[in-house]
Design an enzyme around this catalytic site. Structure first.
Site, short mmCIF file in Angstrom:
data_model
loop_
_atom_site.label_atom_id
_atom_site.label_comp_id
_atom_site.label_asym_id
_atom_site.label_seq_id
_atom_site.Cartn_x
_atom_site.Cartn_y
_atom_site.Cartn_z
N GLN A 153 -3.93 -1.68 12.71
CA GLN A 153 -2.82 -2.19 12.86
C GLN A 153 -3.23 -3.29 13.58
O GLN A 153 -3.21 -3.25 14.75
CB GLN A 153 -1.79 -1.97 12.77
CG GLN A 153 -0.54 -2.41 12.72
CD GLN A 153 -0.49 -3.30 11.55
OE1 GLN A 153 -0.30 -2.82 10.42
NE2 GLN A 153 -0.03 -4.55 11.81
N SER A 154 -3.72 -4.50 13.14
CA SER A 154 -4.45 -5.16 14.40
C SER A 154 -3.58 -6.43 14.19
O SER A 154 -3.51 -7.15 15.51
CB SER A 154 -5.76 -6.19 13.49
OG SER A 154 -6.53 -5.20 13.19
N GLN A 155 -2.61 -6.53 13.80
CA GLN A 155 -1.16 -7.30 13.69
C GLN A 155 -0.58 -7.02 14.91
O GLN A 155 -0.28 -5.94 14.45
CB GLN A 155 -1.16 -8.15 12.67
CG GLN A 155 -0.31 -9.56 12.76
CD GLN A 155 0.61 -9.86 11.22
OE1 GLN A 155 1.25 -8.60 10.25
NE2 GLN A 155 0.66 -10.94 10.69
N PRO A 280 3.81 2.16 11.08
CA PRO A 280 4.58 1.85 11.44
C PRO A 280 5.66 0.60 10.46
O PRO A 280 7.15 0.37 11.24
CB PRO A 280 4.35 0.93 13.21
CG PRO A 280 3.08 0.93 13.01
CD PRO A 280 2.72 1.37 12.32
N PHE A 281 4.69 -0.08 9.67
CA PHE A 281 5.55 -1.21 9.14
C PHE A 281 5.68 -0.90 7.36
O PHE A 281 5.37 0.45 6.60
CB PHE A 281 4.92 -1.99 9.70
CG PHE A 281 4.27 -2.62 10.73
CD1 PHE A 281 5.54 -3.16 10.79
CD2 PHE A 281 2.97 -2.64 11.22
CE1 PHE A 281 5.08 -3.63 12.14
CE2 PHE A 281 2.98 -2.52 12.56
CZ PHE A 281 4.07 -3.15 13.02
N GLY A 283 4.70 -2.38 4.94
CA GLY A 283 3.07 -3.30 4.63
C GLY A 283 2.22 -3.64 5.77
O GLY A 283 2.58 -4.72 6.55
N GLU A 285 -0.92 -6.25 5.25
CA GLU A 285 -1.62 -7.63 4.26
C GLU A 285 -3.00 -7.96 4.41
O GLU A 285 -3.34 -8.66 3.65
CB GLU A 285 -0.93 -8.96 3.97
CG GLU A 285 -1.14 -10.00 5.43
CD GLU A 285 0.20 -9.80 5.99
OE1 GLU A 285 0.31 -10.67 7.05
OE2 GLU A 285 1.32 -8.96 6.31
N HIS A 309 5.89 -8.84 -1.13
CA HIS A 309 5.47 -9.29 -0.66
C HIS A 309 3.93 -9.34 0.55
O HIS A 309 3.43 -10.73 0.71
CB HIS A 309 6.45 -8.67 0.56
CG HIS A 309 6.64 -9.41 1.99
ND1 HIS A 309 7.82 -10.28 2.53
CD2 HIS A 309 5.82 -8.63 3.19
CE1 HIS A 309 6.93 -10.77 3.60
NE2 HIS A 309 6.46 -10.27 4.32
N GLU A 310 3.50 -8.17 0.35
CA GLU A 310 1.95 -7.95 0.60
C GLU A 310 1.22 -8.59 -0.61
O GLU A 310 0.25 -9.58 0.24
CB GLU A 310 2.07 -6.36 1.09
CG GLU A 310 2.09 -5.73 1.53
CD GLU A 310 3.29 -6.25 3.20
OE1 GLU A 310 2.39 -7.24 3.55
OE2 GLU A 310 4.22 -5.66 3.22
N HIS A 313 1.33 -12.33 0.40
CA HIS A 313 0.35 -12.78 1.85
C HIS A 313 -0.75 -12.82 0.73
O HIS A 313 -1.54 -13.64 1.81
CB HIS A 313 0.65 -11.83 2.86
CG HIS A 313 1.53 -11.78 3.78
ND1 HIS A 313 1.42 -12.89 4.47
CD2 HIS A 313 2.77 -10.92 4.17
CE1 HIS A 313 2.47 -12.68 5.54
NE2 HIS A 313 3.27 -11.82 5.61
N GLU A 332 5.21 -15.77 7.50
CA GLU A 332 6.72 -14.61 6.58
C GLU A 332 7.69 -15.49 5.82
O GLU A 332 8.35 -15.13 4.82
CB GLU A 332 7.33 -13.68 8.09
CG GLU A 332 5.91 -13.57 8.32
CD GLU A 332 5.66 -12.24 7.61
OE1 GLU A 332 5.74 -11.68 6.62
OE2 GLU A 332 4.29 -11.39 8.10
N ASP A 387 5.27 -9.09 19.81
CA ASP A 387 5.03 -8.63 18.70
C ASP A 387 6.45 -8.68 18.34
O ASP A 387 7.25 -8.34 18.17
CB ASP A 387 5.08 -6.89 19.21
CG ASP A 387 3.39 -6.15 19.01
OD1 ASP A 387 3.06 -6.73 17.95
OD2 ASP A 387 3.12 -5.38 19.56
N TYR A 395 11.30 -14.41 8.57
CA TYR A 395 11.39 -14.14 7.39
C TYR A 395 12.73 -14.80 6.42
O TYR A 395 11.92 -14.90 5.57
CB TYR A 395 11.65 -11.99 7.32
CG TYR A 395 10.15 -11.73 7.64
CD1 TYR A 395 9.61 -11.30 7.42
CD2 TYR A 395 9.69 -11.36 9.17
CE1 TYR A 395 8.29 -9.93 7.14
CE2 TYR A 395 8.66 -10.43 9.39
CZ TYR A 395 8.29 -10.16 9.05
OH TYR A 395 7.05 -9.24 9.28
N LYS A 571 11.45 0.34 11.19
CA LYS A 571 12.01 -0.27 10.54
C LYS A 571 13.71 0.79 10.60
O LYS A 571 14.55 0.23 9.68
CB LYS A 571 12.19 -1.31 8.61
CG LYS A 571 13.63 -1.51 8.23
CD LYS A 571 12.90 -2.39 6.73
CE LYS A 571 14.50 -2.65 5.84
NZ LYS A 571 13.41 -3.17 5.08
#
Length: 614
Positions: A153-155, A280-281, A283, A285, A309-310, A313, A332, A387, A395, A571
């Site tokens: 998870q790079s973002q 953790p999310f 999704g 993208e 949503h994904e 993106h 977003e 983060d 969003y 979430k």
């Protein structure tokens, strides 16, 4: 209100180069003014025993400064073995490098000193088990219970924890990779995955389109593949594969509708990777291969807006990318807007408006809990971890801004503007200042007298929502409110609530708008009639648990323990931990967390650790 002087100067300059964009990216050490990586080639072993990726990454370089002989990269918690560089004759030599002390947010600056402007540099390294951008799961933590699982998870700036790279969205890079795994483990990446269809432990990948580093992604586990259409398919553990295909088989229709509205999909295939529940999310993208939480496999397609949503993106975020994380709303906000337009095209206007109304209500509630400066679209991080930029603001406030423009100009004018925007900035990264310049020339000045630049600047640079912001409402929710009021007054029983045809959106509206001090008798009546404590819909269960924790409804706790221990989507767990702590259940929550923590992603662990440290 006028744009602040800084934004005016940037807008006038145009902010066209990657180097200039990087100059204001406070979260990267990269010296893009001097040198830019144009292609990455990875050769990595996936070592489940030591929980590390080990091998090398090769940077193909373009030098912008004729006097520079240094390459500066971002890293975090990496062990660097050696660095080699290639001279113009093709020979390889050792290079000197220094790894600076670790900064809590940015990690460690890797400075490579060269004797000449090398065309290629190769870094031999390994990640560590604590890499913030990787999660290593034991077989017991997966659906199959037979094989380990690893995913990235790079973002926002976690690529640097498993890859020495210029980790800023201001730059874009193509990549290729050779990934080695145990023979019974399949690897996939955010790239062309045709070689991954053959499980042999030796996989080759190619991403021919230039992407920002946070979109480089990898996963490896007991994965099988099933096609949904000529362009879409799913990688998943066998136990969830068929259910996922059934849930998401409208994906091709979503692509087709988005093509018609905003231009042809630019990435070839669009596949999904179903991750373990610890993701953790909702999704991520990653281009060509969106990473998806299993918590949206509800069995009734009620949560497939996440796929929309994904997918969205693929236009806003992957094709047109924010240049810094202070510009996150450009990713977003546009994506949330496009997502809703996709949902309208595929599932109808009524559903799209219900989702708008739910999101807008959630935003208005969250605005009361966020510091005013952080409610601006063009956020100022001021040295914080990017983060922290992720809230409902980029969003939903971003989406409402675009809905506002759509309502003012009409779709006949606004849709061509958005489509042209995607075309104009395709495969580019841009700042908010660039967007301000673009919208002024291509919408505000083109159609004078409709929306002023002062109003645009109010939306982007001022806190909160403008007084004339859209406030989406749904007739379906009005009917829910009427039924809810009758039940609360004792004029109807729970059994008489007209829930038979309620969608999950109507259920969420009902639960989220019940009094927070609802009597325990009323809670018990609802639970007895609808078995809400045992709900298998993750979103509905979350809404019910939040209500129950707030008013002390005790029968939920065995199921809540299972909920918090079984999934890692932030979430759906972080607000519950906060509510438990606030409502006198800190000790119970901490006991559950200590048990659940090993199965959470590092990003979730960091967020929840901080809650218990207060």
């Amino acid at each position: 209100m006028k744009i602040k002087p800084l934004f005016l100067s940037l807008a006038m300059a145009g902010m066209c180069s990657q180097a200039m964009a990087n100059a204001i990216d406070q979260n990267s050490y990269a010296n893009l003014d001097d040198v830019v990586t144009t292609h990455l080639n990875l050769d990595l072993d996936v070592d489940f025993a030591d929980k590390q990726l080990e091998g090398f990454v090769e940077h193909t370089l373009k030098w912008n400064n004729t006097n520079s002989k240094k390459l500066v990269l971002d890293t975090r918690d990496l062990d660097i073995d050696k660095v080699m560089y290639q001279d113009t004759s093709g020979d390889w030599h050792k290079a000197k490098f220094t790894l600076a002390e670790r900064d809590d947010v940015k990690g460690s600056k890797l400075t490579i000193t060269l004797k000449s402007q090398a065309p290629k540099v190769r870094i031999y390294y390994n990640s560590r088990p604590e890499a913030s951008g990787l999660q290593w799961l034991t077989p017991e933590q997966t659906a199959s219970k037979t094989h380990p699982f690893m995913y990235s998870q790079s973002q926002a700036i976690h690529a640097r924890s498993w890859l020495p790279v210029q980790d800023t969205p201001a730059m874009r890079v193509t990549y290729s990779a050779r990934i080695h795994t145990p023979k019974d483990i399949r690897a996939v990446m955010s790239a062309d995955n045709k070689d991954a269809l053959y499980k042999d432990g030796d996989y080759h990948f190619d991403m021919p389109q230039a992407i920002s580093p946070y979109l480089i992604a990898i996963g490896a586990g007991n994965l099988e593949f099933k096609a949904m259409s000529h362009q879409t398919g799913i990688f998943a553990e066998p136990e969830i594969l068929d259910a996922s295909v059934a849930e998401f088989n409208d994906t091709q229709a979503m692509i087709d509708k988005t093509n018609e509205m905003y231009g042809e999909y630019a990435w070839g295939r669009y596949d999904l990777l179903m991750l373990p529940p610890s993701f953790p999310f909702g999704g991520m993208e990653n281009p060509r291969l969106s990473f998806i939480t299993p918590t949206v496999v509800a069995g009734d397609k009620s949560l497939v807006n996440l796929i929309a949503h994904e997918l969205a993106h693929s236009w806003s975020g992957n094709l047109v990318t924010n240049a810094t994380w202070e510009d996150l709303w450009l990713n977003e906000g546009f994506t949330s807007y496009v997502e809703n337009r996709i949902m309208e095209e595929v599932f109808g206007r009524d559903r799209a408006v219900m989702e708008q109304a739910l999101d807008a209500a959630g935003l208005r509630a969250q605005l009361k809990t966020i510091d005013a400066p952080d409610t601006r679209l063009n956020l100022k991080l001021n040295g914080r971890d990017p983060d922290d930029a992720f809230s409902s603001v980029p969003y939903t406030k971003g989406q409402l801004f675009l809905i506002y423009l759509e309502e003012k100009y009409g779709r006949d004018k606004f849709d061509p503007f958005v489509k042209t925007y995607f075309k104009e900035f395709s495969f580019k990264s841009l700042t908010t200042a660039q967007f301000v310049t673009y919208i002024k020339a291509n919408l505000i000045d083109k159609y004078p007298g409709v929306v002023s630049m002062d109003k645009v600047n109010e939306w982007i640079f001022e806190p909160g929502l403008p007084s004339d912001a859209p406030n989406p409402t749904s007739d379906a929710f009005d009917k829910v409110d009427t039924a809810s009021a009758a039940w609360l007054k004792g004029e109807a029983t729970a059994a008489q609530l007209p829930t038979t045809q309620w969608t999950v959106h109507e259920w969420l509206h009902f639960l989220n708008n019940l009094p927070r001090d609802l009597s325990l008798d009323k809670m018990s009546e609802l639970d007895s009639e609808f078995n809400l404590t045992q709900s298998t819909n993750a979103e509905r269960a979350f809404a019910w648990f939040m209500l129950a924790v707030g008013n002390g409804y005790q029968p939920i706790y065995p199921a809540l323990d299972k909920h918090l221990s079984g999934i890692g989507r932030r979430k759906l767990i972080v607000p519950l931990y906060k509510a438990l702590i606030t409502n006198g259940k800190k000790e119970w929550a901490q006991s559950v967390y200590l048990k659940a923590r090993p199965g959470y992603h590092p990003l979730a662990q960091g967020t929840i650790d901080a809650l218990f440290e207060k």
